[in-house]
Scaffold this motif. Structure first.
Motif, PDB file in Angstrom:
ATOM      1  N   ASP A 114       0.871  -1.181   0.000  1.00 18.46           N
ATOM      2  CA  ASP A 114       0.000   0.000   0.000  1.00 18.46           C
ATOM      3  C   ASP A 114       0.906   1.230   0.000  1.00 18.46           C
ATOM      4  O   ASP A 114       1.307   1.724   1.053  1.00 18.46           O
ATOM      5  N   TYR A 115       1.239   1.706  -1.201  1.00 20.59           N
ATOM      6  CA  TYR A 115       2.161   2.834  -1.323  1.00 20.59           C
ATOM      7  C   TYR A 115       1.486   3.976  -2.075  1.00 20.59           C
ATOM      8  O   TYR A 115       0.812   3.759  -3.092  1.00 20.59           O
ATOM      9  N   VAL A 116       1.665   5.194  -1.560  1.00 19.50           N
ATOM     10  CA  VAL A 116       1.069   6.389  -2.166  1.00 19.50           C
ATOM     11  C   VAL A 116       2.209   7.240  -2.728  1.00 19.50           C
ATOM     12  O   VAL A 116       2.866   7.980  -1.973  1.00 19.50           O
ATOM     13  N   PRO A 117       2.476   7.143  -4.037  1.00 16.15           N
ATOM     14  CA  PRO A 117       3.627   7.853  -4.626  1.00 16.15           C
ATOM     15  C   PRO A 117       3.591   9.365  -4.400  1.00 16.15           C
ATOM     16  O   PRO A 117       4.621   9.976  -4.079  1.00 16.15           O
ATOM     17  N   GLY A 118       2.431   9.969  -4.554  1.00 12.49           N
ATOM     18  CA  GLY A 118       2.342  11.415  -4.414  1.00 12.49           C
ATOM     19  C   GLY A 118       2.677  11.914  -3.020  1.00 12.49           C
ATOM     20  O   GLY A 118       3.063  13.077  -2.842  1.00 12.49           O
ATOM     21  N   GLU A 119       2.547  11.033  -2.040  1.00 14.45           N
ATOM     22  CA  GLU A 119       2.820  11.418  -0.647  1.00 14.45           C
ATOM     23  C   GLU A 119       4.091  10.774  -0.103  1.00 14.45           C
ATOM     24  O   GLU A 119       4.474  11.010   1.047  1.00 14.45           O
ATOM     25  N   VAL A 130       4.822  -9.470   9.358  1.00 18.15           N
ATOM     26  CA  VAL A 130       5.929  -8.529   9.199  1.00 18.15           C
ATOM     27  C   VAL A 130       5.399  -7.294   8.485  1.00 18.15           C
ATOM     28  O   VAL A 130       4.739  -7.406   7.447  1.00 18.15           O
ATOM     29  N   THR A 131       5.672  -6.119   9.034  1.00 16.26           N
ATOM     30  CA  THR A 131       5.267  -4.881   8.377  1.00 16.26           C
ATOM     31  C   THR A 131       6.487  -3.977   8.202  1.00 16.26           C
ATOM     32  O   THR A 131       7.344  -3.893   9.077  1.00 16.26           O
ATOM     33  N   VAL A 132       6.535  -3.329   7.051  1.00 19.44           N
ATOM     34  CA  VAL A 132       7.564  -2.324   6.779  1.00 19.44           C
ATOM     35  C   VAL A 132       6.814  -1.077   6.339  1.00 19.44           C
ATOM     36  O   VAL A 132       6.151  -1.079   5.304  1.00 19.44           O
ATOM     37  N   GLU A 133       6.890  -0.027   7.138  1.00 13.53           N
ATOM     38  CA  GLU A 133       6.183   1.203   6.793  1.00 13.53           C
ATOM     39  C   GLU A 133       7.142   2.372   6.794  1.00 13.53           C
ATOM     40  O   GLU A 133       8.151   2.362   7.510  1.00 13.53           O
ATOM     41  N   GLY A 134       6.829   3.372   5.966  1.00  6.94           N
ATOM     42  CA  GLY A 134       7.737   4.501   5.896  1.00  6.94           C
ATOM     43  C   GLY A 134       7.067   5.777   5.437  1.00  6.94           C
ATOM     44  O   GLY A 134       5.993   5.757   4.827  1.00  6.94           O
ATOM     45  N   GLN A 135       7.719   6.883   5.739  1.00 14.37           N
ATOM     46  CA  GLN A 135       7.274   8.211   5.322  1.00 14.37           C
ATOM     47  C   GLN A 135       8.450   8.944   4.702  1.00 14.37           C
ATOM     48  O   GLN A 135       9.602   8.761   5.117  1.00 14.37           O
ATOM     49  N   HIS A 136       8.148   9.780   3.685  1.00 20.88           N
ATOM     50  CA  HIS A 136       9.185  10.514   2.951  1.00 20.88           C
ATOM     51  C   HIS A 136      10.189   9.546   2.346  1.00 20.88           C
ATOM     52  O   HIS A 136      11.405   9.785   2.380  1.00 20.88           O
ATOM     53  N   VAL A 137       9.690   8.440   1.819  1.00 22.17           N
ATOM     54  CA  VAL A 137      10.544   7.415   1.222  1.00 22.17           C
ATOM     55  C   VAL A 137       9.979   6.975  -0.122  1.00 22.17           C
ATOM     56  O   VAL A 137       8.802   7.198  -0.426  1.00 22.17           O
ATOM     57  N   ARG A 191       4.775   7.813   0.940  1.00 18.72           N
ATOM     58  CA  ARG A 191       4.580   7.030   2.155  1.00 18.72           C
ATOM     59  C   ARG A 191       3.902   5.722   1.792  1.00 18.72           C
ATOM     60  O   ARG A 191       3.227   5.607   0.752  1.00 18.72           O
ATOM     61  N   GLY A 192       4.052   4.722   2.650  1.00 15.61           N
ATOM     62  CA  GLY A 192       3.397   3.457   2.376  1.00 15.61           C
ATOM     63  C   GLY A 192       3.761   2.379   3.371  1.00 15.61           C
ATOM     64  O   GLY A 192       4.498   2.610   4.335  1.00 15.61           O
ATOM     65  N   GLU A 193       3.224   1.195   3.096  1.00 12.72           N
ATOM     66  CA  GLU A 193       3.434   0.058   3.989  1.00 12.72           C
ATOM     67  C   GLU A 193       3.413  -1.229   3.187  1.00 12.72           C
ATOM     68  O   GLU A 193       2.649  -1.377   2.233  1.00 12.72           O
ATOM     69  N   ILE A 194       4.262  -2.158   3.583  1.00 10.84           N
ATOM     70  CA  ILE A 194       4.270  -3.507   3.006  1.00 10.84           C
ATOM     71  C   ILE A 194       4.028  -4.487   4.144  1.00 10.84           C
ATOM     72  O   ILE A 194       4.663  -4.389   5.200  1.00 10.84           O
ATOM     73  N   ARG A 195       3.092  -5.417   3.935  1.00 10.15           N
ATOM     74  CA  ARG A 195       2.771  -6.410   4.959  1.00 10.15           C
ATOM     75  C   ARG A 195       2.946  -7.817   4.402  1.00 10.15           C
ATOM     76  O   ARG A 195       2.523  -8.099   3.287  1.00 10.15           O
ATOM     77  N   VAL A 196       3.548  -8.663   5.201  1.00  8.30           N
ATOM     78  CA  VAL A 196       3.802 -10.055   4.810  1.00  8.30           C
ATOM     79  C   VAL A 196       3.406 -10.959   5.966  1.00  8.30           C
ATOM     80  O   VAL A 196       3.696 -10.651   7.127  1.00  8.30           O
ATOM     81  N   VAL A 197       2.738 -12.076   5.662  1.00 12.85           N
ATOM     82  CA  VAL A 197       2.442 -13.095   6.676  1.00 12.85           C
ATOM     83  C   VAL A 197       3.298 -14.317   6.382  1.00 12.85           C
ATOM     84  O   VAL A 197       3.281 -14.846   5.270  1.00 12.85           O
TER      85      VAL A 197
END
Length: 197
Positions: A149-154, A169-176, A156-162
Motif C-alpha cells: 500500500d504505497y502512495v507515490p504522491g505522498e 511482518v510490516t515495513v512502513e515509511g514516510q518521505h521514502v 509514504r506506504g506500507e508492506i505487509r507479509v504473513v
C-alpha cells in the motif's frame, strides 16, 4: 487436577529455550505448583501468569534478532520488543526504526507473532478483492507474497507479509520511495523464521 497442572507446566518448560532453564521462569512455575498444592489457587494462577509473561518477553527478544541492520545511508535506532497477555488479546512484537542520513526519510520494521492482527491479514491474502478494494496491491518481494500500500504522491506506504500463517511482518515509511520499503523487506532473513520457537 494436579495432573493437568503438571502437564501444563511441563509443556511450558519444554517450550523454553535451553538457556531459560533454571531461571526465574522455572522459579515462578515451581512456586505456582507449591501454592496450588497448598490450595492457594489465586496465588498459583498469578505465578503461572507471571511465568507466561516472562516467556513472552523472551520470545520478544528472539523477534528482535530478526530485525535488519540499517542499510547504507541510513541510521538505525535500538530494537524494541513488547508482549501483551491474554487480557490484552495477546501478541508478541519487536520493532526497529530507521532514519535516512540525508533527508526526512523514516522506515519502521515490525514483527508480530501470536497476534490477533494475523487473522484479518490472512483473510486479505486469501481474498485479492479485499486487497484491491483497499487500494493496495498484491505483489511478491523477498520470495514472499506481500500486500503493498504505497502512495507515490505522498511518498509514504506500507508492506505487509504473513509468514507461515503465524508471523506478521510490516515495513512502513514516510518521505521514502517504494524501493526503500522493498529494500528493508528484502534485508529480512525470512528463512531464519523457521528457527523461531
Amino acid at each position: 487436577m494436579v495432573r493437568i497442572l503438571t502437564a501444563a507446566v511441563l509443556t511450558l518448560v519444554v517450550c523454553l529455550p535451553m538457556q531459560a532453564q533454571a531461571d526465574e521462569v522455572l522459579e515462578a512455575i515451581e512456586q505456582a505448583v507449591t501454592l496450588y498444592k497448598q490450595g492457594d489457587y489465586t496465588g498459583a494462577a498469578g505465578n503461572l501468569d507471571y511465568a507466561s509473561q516472562l516467556v513472552r518477553q523472551q520470545k520478544g527478544g528472539q523477534l528482535e534478532s530478526f530485525l535488519p541492520e540499517a542499510l547504507s545511508g541510513w541510521t538505525a535506532a535500538d530494537t524494541q520488543s513488547s508482549s501483551m497477555g491474554a487480557m490484552f488479546m495477546g501478541g508478541v512484537s519487536a520493532e526497529r526504526s530507521y532514519r535516512k542520513d540525508d533527508g526526512d526519510g523514516r522506515v519502521k520494521v515490525a514483527i508480530f507473532t501470536d497476534s490477533p492482527m494475523l487473522q484479518p491479514m490472512m483473510m486479505m491474502f486469501s481474498n485479492p478483492m479485499i486487497v484491491a478494494s483497499s487500494g493496495a496491491k498484491l505483489e511478491t518481494h523477498a520470495g514472499q507474497r506481500a500486500i503493498v500500500d504505497y502512495v507515490p504522491g505522498e511518498n509514504r506506504g506500507e508492506i505487509r507479509v504473513v509468514v507461515d500463517n503465524s508471523i506478521l511482518v510490516t515495513v512502513e515509511g514516510q518521505h521514502v520511495e517504494k524501493v526503500d520499503l522493498v529494500a528493508y523487506l528484502e534485508a529480512i532473513d525470512f528463512q531464519a523464521f523457521s528457527n523461531l520457537q
